[in-house]
Structures are given as structure tokens and as C-alpha cells.
Design an enzyme around this catalytic site. Sequence first.
Site, short mmCIF file in Angstrom:
data_model
loop_
_atom_site.label_atom_id
_atom_site.label_comp_id
_atom_site.label_asym_id
_atom_site.label_seq_id
_atom_site.Cartn_x
_atom_site.Cartn_y
_atom_site.Cartn_z
N GLU A 117 -2.97 -46.59 -24.89
CA GLU A 117 -2.33 -46.19 -23.63
C GLU A 117 -2.70 -47.14 -22.49
O GLU A 117 -1.88 -47.41 -21.61
CB GLU A 117 -2.69 -44.75 -23.29
CG GLU A 117 -2.18 -43.74 -24.31
CD GLU A 117 -0.66 -43.77 -24.50
OE1 GLU A 117 0.04 -44.40 -23.69
OE2 GLU A 117 -0.18 -43.16 -25.47
N ALA A 133 7.14 -39.48 -21.76
CA ALA A 133 7.94 -40.09 -22.82
C ALA A 133 7.03 -40.29 -24.02
O ALA A 133 5.81 -40.15 -23.92
CB ALA A 133 8.53 -41.42 -22.35
N MET A 134 7.61 -40.64 -25.17
CA MET A 134 6.84 -40.81 -26.39
C MET A 134 7.37 -41.96 -27.22
O MET A 134 8.57 -42.05 -27.47
CB MET A 134 6.86 -39.50 -27.21
CG MET A 134 6.13 -39.56 -28.52
SD MET A 134 4.37 -39.93 -28.29
CE MET A 134 4.03 -40.77 -29.83
N GLU A 135 6.44 -42.81 -27.69
CA GLU A 135 6.76 -44.09 -28.30
C GLU A 135 7.11 -44.01 -29.78
O GLU A 135 6.75 -44.90 -30.56
CB GLU A 135 5.59 -45.06 -28.10
CG GLU A 135 4.30 -44.70 -28.85
CD GLU A 135 3.31 -43.88 -28.06
OE1 GLU A 135 2.13 -43.87 -28.42
OE2 GLU A 135 3.71 -43.24 -27.07
N HIS A 190 6.73 -49.13 -20.70
CA HIS A 190 5.51 -48.61 -21.33
C HIS A 190 5.78 -48.26 -22.79
O HIS A 190 5.02 -48.66 -23.70
CB HIS A 190 5.05 -47.38 -20.55
CG HIS A 190 3.80 -46.74 -21.07
ND1 HIS A 190 2.58 -46.87 -20.43
CD2 HIS A 190 3.56 -45.95 -22.15
CE1 HIS A 190 1.66 -46.20 -21.10
NE2 HIS A 190 2.24 -45.62 -22.14
N GLU A 191 6.86 -47.52 -23.04
CA GLU A 191 7.13 -47.07 -24.41
C GLU A 191 7.53 -48.24 -25.31
O GLU A 191 7.13 -48.29 -26.48
CB GLU A 191 8.22 -46.00 -24.41
CG GLU A 191 7.93 -44.79 -23.53
CD GLU A 191 6.55 -44.18 -23.74
OE1 GLU A 191 6.05 -44.20 -24.88
OE2 GLU A 191 5.97 -43.69 -22.75
#
Length: 862
Positions: A332, A274-276, A309-310
Site C-alpha cells: 500500500e 477501491a481494490m486492485e 494507485h490501483e
Amino acid sequence: EPPTGTLGRTMTDNPHRLPRTARPTRYDLVLEPDLDAAAFRGTVDIAVDVLEPVSELVLNAAELDVRSVSIDGAGECAIDVDEELERLTLTPPSRLEPGAHRVTLEFTGTLNDKLRGWYRSTYKDASGAEQVIATSQMQATDCRRAFPCWDEPEFKAVFAVTLRVREGLLAISNGPEVERHGGGTGTVTIRFADTMPMSTYLVAFVVGPLEATKPVDVDGTPLRVVHVPGKDHLTAYGLEVGAFALRWFEDYYGIPYPSDKVDLVALPDFAAGAMENLGCITFRENVLLVDPATSTQQEEQLVADVVSHELAHMWFGDLVTMRWWNGIWLNEAFATFMEVAACDAFRPAWKRWETFSLDRTAAFEVDSLAATRPVEFEVVSPADADGMFDVLTYEKGGSLLRMLEQYLGEERFREGIRHYLQMHSYGNTETGDLWDAIESVTGDPVRRIMDSWIWQGGFPLVSATLAGDEVVLRQRRFRFSADGAAGDTRWAIPVRIRQVAPDGAAQEERLLLDGESASVRLLADDAVVVVNSGGDGFFRVSYDEQLRARLTAVAQRELSTVERYNLVDDTWAAVVAGATGAASFVELARGFTEETELAVWRTLLAGLGWCDRLLDGAPRQRLQEYVRELVRPALSRLGWAPGPDDDDLTRELRGLLVRAAAVLGQDADAQARARELFEAQLTDPARVDPPLAAAAIAVAAATGGAADFERFVAKARDASNPQEQLRYLYALAEFPDAELFERVLDFALSSDVKTQNAPFLLARCIANRDHGERAWRRVRQNWDHANEAFPNNSIVRMVDPVRFLCRPEQQADVAAFFREHEIPQAAKTLQQVLERQAVNVGMRERESPALAVAFGDAADSA
């Protein structure tokens, strides 16, 4: 500390860094994708502050055709493109003086198939027709593939995005939609709200035949899940996790969410997990879309972890950002730490900090090698930045933050984090800024402690030895191999020590072991001493025989789950390092028949799985018998069907033990019962508890034939949800028949398997105990195809399991291949993989004969 540049008026001598003579403050971007042609065109108007007189402006661009450029409205600007350095140099007719300027560029580009920059993702609709999505992944240095920009984290700016798209398509970006109007030609122009000042790697835009759920109001912030049509029924859980985590982080950080909306976007093709991206977070489908009625606890936990997390990044990463990619570890690592904390609050029964032990072990595995690296190191090129996204950044980094938090206390640690975020909001930082912020709040020597862990690779082994009425602790570096002296490496180790006396009296103390040794007075002559109490320290422990005997005698009664986990895990690490024998590990495991916790069973079975790789013939059959005897009492206690009072971890443990008995233990009865469950869940998934269904699928593959193979392939192509699809797809790697295994390899390399998944299926094939060498040969033969077709970040993950090929001739073959074939985006990781393979070759040569004798003797004397 290695020096890193600031946005002053200096020119960097790194060719991969841009001059510091100008900086952008705002991008007005208009993009128009053509999904059918896999292309796009755009214009960008950039407000730039020039800091000193310059004759040229240098920014980033890659794989773009820049059609025209004007600076301050003047069009006669020379353009020079450096494809290797991905730089665009603009030379106006006269010098630019300090102050505000405007740069306008028109360009075209390709929606690529490499899952980077602005790229193409596809899915089959209900009629079987292919549909195309244009979506983005900019981290680390791929925003330059979408539009010309100052593509470094330190160059924060406001982004005003406008998308011109075909009518009927959904278009989203970082900010909420604020205006739309028709173009009269079947197109619509959509303008999005300005973002906060942020880095280019967080810019996002997604356009395609997609749907969005109704927004959930999270204290004023609308939260949606965006997905391909037909998957709305898989969105409720992601929305529940997202709403919980968003509220939890606002409370933890003490700062409101720093944007206007949150879209969680499930994509059919995605290279990472995934990407924030601020407000427009992108995901692989299997880490966002899930059906709780058919999913396992692990599958649900993965969604909760990744969503948390994101969202953690919205503050730590997006609001406050590292200055350069050497600091990506902190981004991270902190999000890894926070995902576990948030997930633990979301589902306390999952005991998330206990299962985090597995993540810590993954970091230990790499950090035990001579080829490890410091957590933070100098990053020069984009390939160096790509190499930072590894187990040391995430799992070691997260473990170090957990160790610090437990040493300082949770509240004091949180106060330090809040102070850091408030001080540096909208700015860029170095690692030391965090330590200084926490230290200013707590008064503890945080920077001195953490510098000893961040700037040097490896970790300590703390030995505990009885000496009269004291226990003496000593530290030295732990390594799998004795090659190369450990030198005088020292850490400032926050150690928590618990003692329990025979009369039940107990005490815990903390000390900072920052020299070679320290001593602790015994509570009583025969006290049980637990070094690394709580189990959160990032170090292994070696007890002398007397202290170890006391521990193992009371392990089930006196040790916490994580402490028991560490006892087993440290023992197996000692086997790999040659400090103890595999037979000793087997003997230790024998004492765990009464074990009830999932985390401990996982590490026990991981070690026994390695023992299975070390044996052949009759000794291996006796090991299988041993596994059956070890697992059977625990499985009998749990039974084969879930009880009304079973919690999620108990149900998960049942599935783990079924698989262990049937595959590792080759238990014929367990195989037959698993086969019945497999058939039952095929006809009605709701009839079988999901962890049992997942275990049954794995067992059916590991014992399956040609008819099973066809059913698995069909399910892998057309499962009802992402989790089910991956269960069947990855289980293909377990088929025992050589001919069927060749067909699995054919399938993995075909267009039937998405490029985001194929490398991971091939990795599992290389890890197959009996056919791994066959899989490695096929990957080797198809190396050019893999590098052309698969995402860059997946190549080293695909070959990571060559470490299981632990015969000398296999090692020689792998080493010879990689002397000729580099993986530049993961050079350090590849070095680690090859060293670990060499370590495993040594372990096999050392341990196989002794372990075979141990099982032979056990059988002969029975």
C-alpha cells in the site's frame, strides 16, 4: 525482524495460518448467483501439491455450507468446520502421499450485506425499482466467504472462473471472457481466461444489470469502465486517467502489464475506496465516475489518485506479492507513492508532490503518539490484518519511500524498483527483499537506513542550533505528550540541507544523521539555513530563534512551497506538543497574507480552525476578525470569479478562501455572496465554477435553516453525479441549528443513506464544533446497529473525530464507553484516537486561557 514462515515443509504454530504441508496450484471454479434470493452455489476443483505424507488437508472457509467433498474422486471424506478459525479440515479414508491430488467441493453461500466476500450491492433504476449486483471484495481474508480456498497471500495459484448467470446480466472476472453458451433455462454459462498465478485476495467476479464502455486500446490492452445504466457520460475521465497511468507504469516498471485486459468497475456499494483485483479493479462510484464540467480539482485528483494507485498494484502487489499480511504496508505504501508520481506526470500543474504534504501531516499526527506502531509489525489474526489498513501503512509508508527516492535520486531509485520486480515476478517477498534489491543497484546502505524507519514507531525531531560558524543538528523522538521516556530511539535520517548567503550564493548538501548529532559549516555568517531542503524528509524541524527569524524573514522569497508548508505545519505541531504557544502560531500566520499556494493555505487554516475550537465569546469573535483580515487580501487578489488564466489550483484556492472567510471568519459579505452562488448553481450548475460551487454548498449548510435542510436532503438522495451527492450529504453535518442537526443524525442512521457513506457522515457530525457531543451520544446509543449495519473497516473511522471532543468530561465519557466496547478489527487505531483526544484535552486546558488573553489584549490595545 519478526520471523515469517515460508512455504517449506513446516507446520506453523499460528492457529490463523494454514499448514505448509500442501499447496494449491490451480482452481477451476464454477459459481451461480441467485440475485433475487441473495444466495449462490458453486463447485471448485482444486489441483493440490502435497509436499509430505498427510492424513488431512486444511483450508479456509467461512459462512459457506459445504455440501460434498471428494479427494481424487473418492467421496468418503470427513469434513470438520472450525467457525471461529474459519478453517475447513478434510480427512480422507487413507493417508495422502506426496504429489499431485485433486480436491472437489460443492457448496452454497449467501450474498451478504456487509460488503465483504461475495456480497450484494443495490441501486435504483430509472423507474425507481431496486436492482441487485453480486460483487466481490476479498482483501484481506474474505475470499473464504466466496469459495473454500487456501486464503493466504503466499498460496498463489491459477484461477479458472466460470459464471452461470441469468441472461441479460453482465458478468466479469479477472480474465477476459473466452467462451459462453446458453443453458436453455434463461441462463448463460460464461468461461473466463485463466489468470496468472496470484493470491486469493485478488480474485474478483461481478454479476448484475450493468453496462460497459467500448474498450480503449492501450498498446494492446483493452481498457473499459463498467457502471450502472445511465452513467456512461461520467466515464470518459476515468478512461483517460486509466489509459495514461497504464502506459506510464509500463514505462516506469519496464515490464509489460501482466494480464490481458483492465476493467474499472464502479459499484454503488463498496466498503473501501477501491481494490486492485487483477484485471477487474473495483471502485466506489465517486472515485471513478466524474463529470469534469462540474467537478472540482480535488474531486478530479481523487479519481486520478485512486485509479493510478490501483493500476500501480498490478505490478507491485499482484505480480509481486507480500508473503504474509505483515508486508501489506509495503504494497500500500508503494502504491501510494506511485499514485502521486503518476498523477504528477498526468497533471503537472496540480503540483501533486506539494499537496502530498497534507498526507505526510496525517501520518505525523498519528506517529506523534505513544500509541503509534512500527510500520511493519507481526500480524497474527485476520483482525490484525484489517488493522494494517491505516494512515501509517499508506501515508507514512508512502512518505518514507518518497524520502528514500529523493535521497538516492529518482533514476537510481527506479532502477532498484525494476530490479526488484524482475527478480521476484510471480513470487512472494519480505520487506527486506526490496531494500536489498535497491541497495544492490545503488550501493547505498538502503537496508540500514530503512530498517531504522520500518521496525520502530515514531519519527525524529531534528533541532538546528547556531554554534559559532556551524549549525549543529541533533535528533530526538518527537512526541505530543511527554508521558513515557523517548529512550535512545535513533533513526538513520537522510537530511538535505540548503544554505543561501546574503549575496545570493547557495549550496545544498546531503548527510546521513544516524547518530545523536552532526554539524554543518555555515556558508556565511548570516546565511539562511533550510534543514529538510525540498521538504520530503519524514521528520519535523525545530530551529533556534536566530535561525527561525532568518527563515521567516525570507520565507516567501527563498522557501519552496513544501518548505513553507513544513514551517507552518511544524509550528502547529509544536503548539500541540506544548513546545510553543498557540499565540505564536497566530503571529506566524500573520506573515502569510501574501501567500499564493494552496498547500500552505490549507495548513494555515487547519491550525486556525483549531484555534477557533479553543476560544469562545468575545475572544473567538476577535479571532474571526483576525481570520477576515488574513484572508481578505488573498481573496481580493483572486477575485470572486475565475479569470481566463487561472489554473486549477488557483481556482481551488479561491474556493478554500471563500469558505474560510464565510465560515471560519464569519464574514457577512462573504456569506451573502456565497449564498448567491449557491442559488445560482442550484438552477444552473454550469454557471458557477465548481470549486466556488462546492464552497457555496458548504457555506449554505453552515449558515442554513429548515428550508435549506430539505433541499440538501433531496440533493443527497438524488444528485446528478457522485461528487455532487457527497457534497450535499457530507455538508449536512455543518447545519448550525440543534433541532435540524438532530434530523441530520436521524437521516444518517436511516436506510436512506447507504451503509458505505453513513459512518463518514456521522464522523463529520462528531467533528461539528458546536454539536459534536450530541452526535457522539447518538452514535453511542446506536452502537450495536452501527456494528451490525456498517462495514467493519468504517467503524473506527466513524469515531475518529471524538478527538475533537476536548473537554475533560467528554474525554471521561468516551474512555468509559470504549472500556466496555472494543473495536477488535482496529484495536490499535482506537488506542491512538483515545490518546489523541487526551492530548487535545491537555492542549485546550493549556492554550485556551493564553490565546483568549492574546486576543483580548490585541483588541484592548487597538
